[in-house]
Design an enzyme around this catalytic site. Structure first.
Site, PDB file in Angstrom:
ATOM      1  N   ASP A   1     -11.902  -4.502  -3.344  1.00 12.98           N
ATOM      2  CA  ASP A   1     -12.910  -5.565  -3.349  1.00 12.98           C
ATOM      3  C   ASP A   1     -14.226  -4.932  -2.936  1.00 12.98           C
ATOM      4  O   ASP A   1     -14.265  -3.769  -2.558  1.00 12.98           O
ATOM      5  CB  ASP A   1     -12.501  -6.674  -2.352  1.00 12.98           C
ATOM      6  CG  ASP A   1     -12.361  -6.150  -0.935  1.00 12.98           C
ATOM      7  OD1 ASP A   1     -13.355  -6.112  -0.225  1.00 12.98           O
ATOM      8  OD2 ASP A   1     -11.235  -5.735  -0.541  1.00 12.98           O
TER       9      ASP A   1
ATOM     10  N   GLY B   1     -12.636  -2.337   1.276  1.00 13.11           N
ATOM     11  CA  GLY B   1     -13.777  -2.943   0.594  1.00 13.11           C
ATOM     12  C   GLY B   1     -14.828  -1.880   0.305  1.00 13.11           C
ATOM     13  O   GLY B   1     -15.114  -1.037   1.157  1.00 13.11           O
TER      14      GLY B   1
ATOM     15  N   VAL C   1     -14.210  -8.081   5.963  1.00 13.61           N
ATOM     16  CA  VAL C   1     -15.615  -8.331   5.590  1.00 13.61           C
ATOM     17  C   VAL C   1     -15.629  -8.994   4.218  1.00 13.61           C
ATOM     18  O   VAL C   1     -15.139  -8.416   3.237  1.00 13.61           O
ATOM     19  CB  VAL C   1     -16.421  -7.021   5.592  1.00 13.61           C
ATOM     20  CG1 VAL C   1     -17.876  -7.288   5.221  1.00 13.61           C
ATOM     21  CG2 VAL C   1     -16.332  -6.346   6.963  1.00 13.61           C
TER      22      VAL C   1
ATOM     23  N   GLU D   1       0.814  -1.226   0.000  1.00 13.65           N
ATOM     24  CA  GLU D   1       0.000   0.000   0.000  1.00 13.65           C
ATOM     25  C   GLU D   1       0.846   1.274   0.000  1.00 13.65           C
ATOM     26  O   GLU D   1       0.320   2.357  -0.223  1.00 13.65           O
ATOM     27  CB  GLU D   1      -0.935  -0.004   1.215  1.00 13.65           C
ATOM     28  CG  GLU D   1      -1.971  -1.104   1.141  1.00 13.65           C
ATOM     29  CD  GLU D   1      -2.779  -1.258   2.424  1.00 13.65           C
ATOM     30  OE1 GLU D   1      -3.974  -1.549   2.313  1.00 13.65           O
ATOM     31  OE2 GLU D   1      -2.216  -1.097   3.529  1.00 13.65           O
TER      32      GLU D   1
ATOM     33  N   MET E   1      -9.881  -1.666   8.192  1.00 15.01           N
ATOM     34  CA  MET E   1      -9.585  -2.183   9.528  1.00 15.01           C
ATOM     35  C   MET E   1      -8.720  -1.242  10.385  1.00 15.01           C
ATOM     36  O   MET E   1      -8.275  -1.645  11.460  1.00 15.01           O
ATOM     37  CB  MET E   1      -8.920  -3.570   9.412  1.00 15.01           C
ATOM     38  CG  MET E   1      -9.805  -4.580   8.676  1.00 15.01           C
ATOM     39  SD  MET E   1      -9.038  -6.188   8.412  1.00 15.01           S
ATOM     40  CE  MET E   1      -8.989  -6.819  10.085  1.00 15.01           C
ATOM     41  N   GLU E   2      -8.456  -0.033   9.913  1.00 10.77           N
ATOM     42  CA  GLU E   2      -7.544   0.842  10.665  1.00 10.77           C
ATOM     43  C   GLU E   2      -7.990   2.297  10.799  1.00 10.77           C
ATOM     44  O   GLU E   2      -7.681   2.967  11.806  1.00 10.77           O
ATOM     45  CB  GLU E   2      -6.134   0.853   9.995  1.00 10.77           C
ATOM     46  CG  GLU E   2      -5.424  -0.479   9.948  1.00 10.77           C
ATOM     47  CD  GLU E   2      -5.837  -1.337   8.756  1.00 10.77           C
ATOM     48  OE1 GLU E   2      -6.433  -0.774   7.793  1.00 10.77           O
ATOM     49  OE2 GLU E   2      -5.597  -2.561   8.784  1.00 10.77           O
TER      50      GLU E   2
HETATM   51  N1  SAH Z   1      -2.264  -9.724   6.161  1.00 14.12           N
HETATM   52  C1  SAH Z   1      -3.310 -10.224   5.320  1.00 14.12           C
HETATM   53  C2  SAH Z   1      -4.679  -9.667   5.643  1.00 14.12           C
HETATM   54  C3  SAH Z   1      -4.983  -8.246   5.248  1.00 14.12           C
HETATM   55  S1  SAH Z   1      -6.533  -7.757   5.895  1.00 14.12           S
HETATM   56  C4  SAH Z   1      -2.903 -10.113   3.861  1.00 14.12           C
HETATM   57  O1  SAH Z   1      -1.949  -9.426   3.534  1.00 14.12           O
HETATM   58  O2  SAH Z   1      -3.498 -10.819   3.037  1.00 14.12           O
HETATM   59  C5  SAH Z   1      -7.101  -6.582   4.737  1.00 14.12           C
HETATM   60  C6  SAH Z   1      -6.456  -5.223   4.761  1.00 14.12           C
HETATM   61  O3  SAH Z   1      -7.022  -4.447   3.710  1.00 14.12           O
HETATM   62  C7  SAH Z   1      -6.728  -4.425   6.032  1.00 14.12           C
HETATM   63  O4  SAH Z   1      -5.599  -3.644   6.331  1.00 14.12           O
HETATM   64  C8  SAH Z   1      -7.963  -3.578   5.694  1.00 14.12           C
HETATM   65  O5  SAH Z   1      -7.831  -2.254   6.162  1.00 14.12           O
HETATM   66  C9  SAH Z   1      -8.069  -3.590   4.170  1.00 14.12           C
HETATM   67  N2  SAH Z   1      -9.304  -4.166   3.582  1.00 14.12           N
HETATM   68  C10 SAH Z   1      -9.453  -4.370   2.252  1.00 14.12           C
HETATM   69  N3  SAH Z   1     -10.641  -4.936   1.999  1.00 14.12           N
HETATM   70  C11 SAH Z   1     -11.281  -5.112   3.188  1.00 14.12           C
HETATM   71  C12 SAH Z   1     -12.530  -5.695   3.555  1.00 14.12           C
HETATM   72  N4  SAH Z   1     -13.347  -6.223   2.653  1.00 14.12           N
HETATM   73  N5  SAH Z   1     -12.846  -5.737   4.883  1.00 14.12           N
HETATM   74  C13 SAH Z   1     -12.017  -5.217   5.809  1.00 14.12           C
HETATM   75  N6  SAH Z   1     -10.802  -4.673   5.499  1.00 14.12           N
HETATM   76  C14 SAH Z   1     -10.423  -4.610   4.205  1.00 14.12           C
END
Ligand code: SAH
Length: 275
Positions: free
Chosen positions: A238, A104, A193, A35, A214-215
């Site tokens: 997404d 998302g 989600v 990111e 999530m932040e």
């Molecule tokens: N460490 C893992 C998980 C990432 S969680 C990985 O790299 O695969 C998803 C991250 O993207 C979080 O930081 C959140 O802020 C963001 N994000 C993107 N889509 C999301 C969704 N549908 N729900 C919640 N957070 C989402």
């Protein structure tokens, strides 16, 4: 705090005519390395990078696109984000905080490849009812934390310039539609989600929510409590439904860095050095 050893020379000091001049850096945060795009490499090329490790995170100090910055990764979730932004404020004395990342899409018009700049942020999983209204931070009396208006305006302007100059090329390259820039409510919680029912429940509870992540709201709460301006920009990876895991991973690995580079370059150049 004295743990970082960066306090000397940082902060306001008398300038021309005795007026205070701020040399405080801007804090730039993301959750995941993709990111941030090439921001740290760009800083290395422009000014060199000084890296300080503090609380299990690496803070990169230098100048990038003309702006004095501290760049770091919060990792995922509200606690991680709150801890990191607190360190940015207390150990690195940042003047303001900008978070960049993916999210998302929740709003009906928000699609993969669009960009959302927060006007306000809320923790959708915070619920101390019936003691306090749902979503309200107990004892603080706030549920929606406002982003700093001028910082958010400048961030949105940078996004609009990116879309005007490179939006068509990005859409062709990534197979997404022409990106749109939205402004409004971003909601945060400690869940990825990823179901039609999950995202619909969020829409029902918070009809004006544009994006879920999530932040962001955790950062906005800490900044509110310490009086530090903050802004959040999220590219939609997404639509928080059953396709979210695959869509998130491919967007993160293939597209997120390109968007981040393009937006942050325009934002930081427009901002210039805080000095
Ligand atoms: N460490 C893992 C998980 C990432 S969680 C990985 O790299 O695969 C998803 C991250 O993207 C979080 O930081 C959140 O802020 C963001 N994000 C993107 N889509 C999301 C969704 N549908 N729900 C919640 N957070 C989402």
């Amino acid at each position: 705090m004295s743990t970082t050893g960066i306090e000397a020379g940082v902060g306001a000091h008398p300038g021309i005519g005795g007026a205070p001049v701020s040399h405080r850096p801007l804090g730039i945060l993301a959750a995941l390395p993709q990111e941030l795009g090439d921001l740290i490499e760009a800083m290395r090329a422009e000014s060199g990078v000084r890296t300080i490790t503090h609380g299990q995170r690496d803070y990169h100090l230098g100048t990038v696109h003309g702006a004095s910055c501290v760049v770091t990764l919060a990792r995922v979730g509200k606690v991680a984000a709150a801890a990191t932004v607190s360190a940015l404020i207390h150990a690195f004395d940042v003047e303001a905080v900008v978070f960049t990342g993916v999210a998302g899409g929740v709003g009906a018009e928000v699609r993969v490849g669009d960009i959302v700049v927060a006007n306000a942020l809320l923790q959708h999983d915070l619920d101390a009812s019936p003691l306090f209204p749902r979503f309200e931070v107990p004892l603080l009396g706030v549920s929606r934390f406002a982003a700093d208006a001028s910082l958010a305006d400048r961030l949105a302007a940078a996004c609009e310039r990116f879309v005007a100059e490179e939006g068509t090329a990005a859409a062709e390259r990534f197979g997404t539609r022409e990106p749109r820039v939205h402004r409004g409510l971003i909601i945060s919680g400690d869940q990825f989600v990823a179901s039609a029912t999950g995202v619909q429940a969020l829409r029902d509870a918070l009809p004006d929510a544009l994006a879920v992540e999530m932040e962001g709201a955790a950062i906005a709460q800490v900044c509110y409590e310490y009086g530090v301006p903050c802004a959040v920009v999220r590219t939609i990876s997404d639509t928080a439904d059953d396709h979210a895991p695959g869509s998130f991973v491919s967007f993160l690995t293939e597209i997120a860095g390109t968007y981040s580079n393009a937006i942050l370059k325009r934002f930081l150049e427009s901002r210039g050095s805080p000095a």
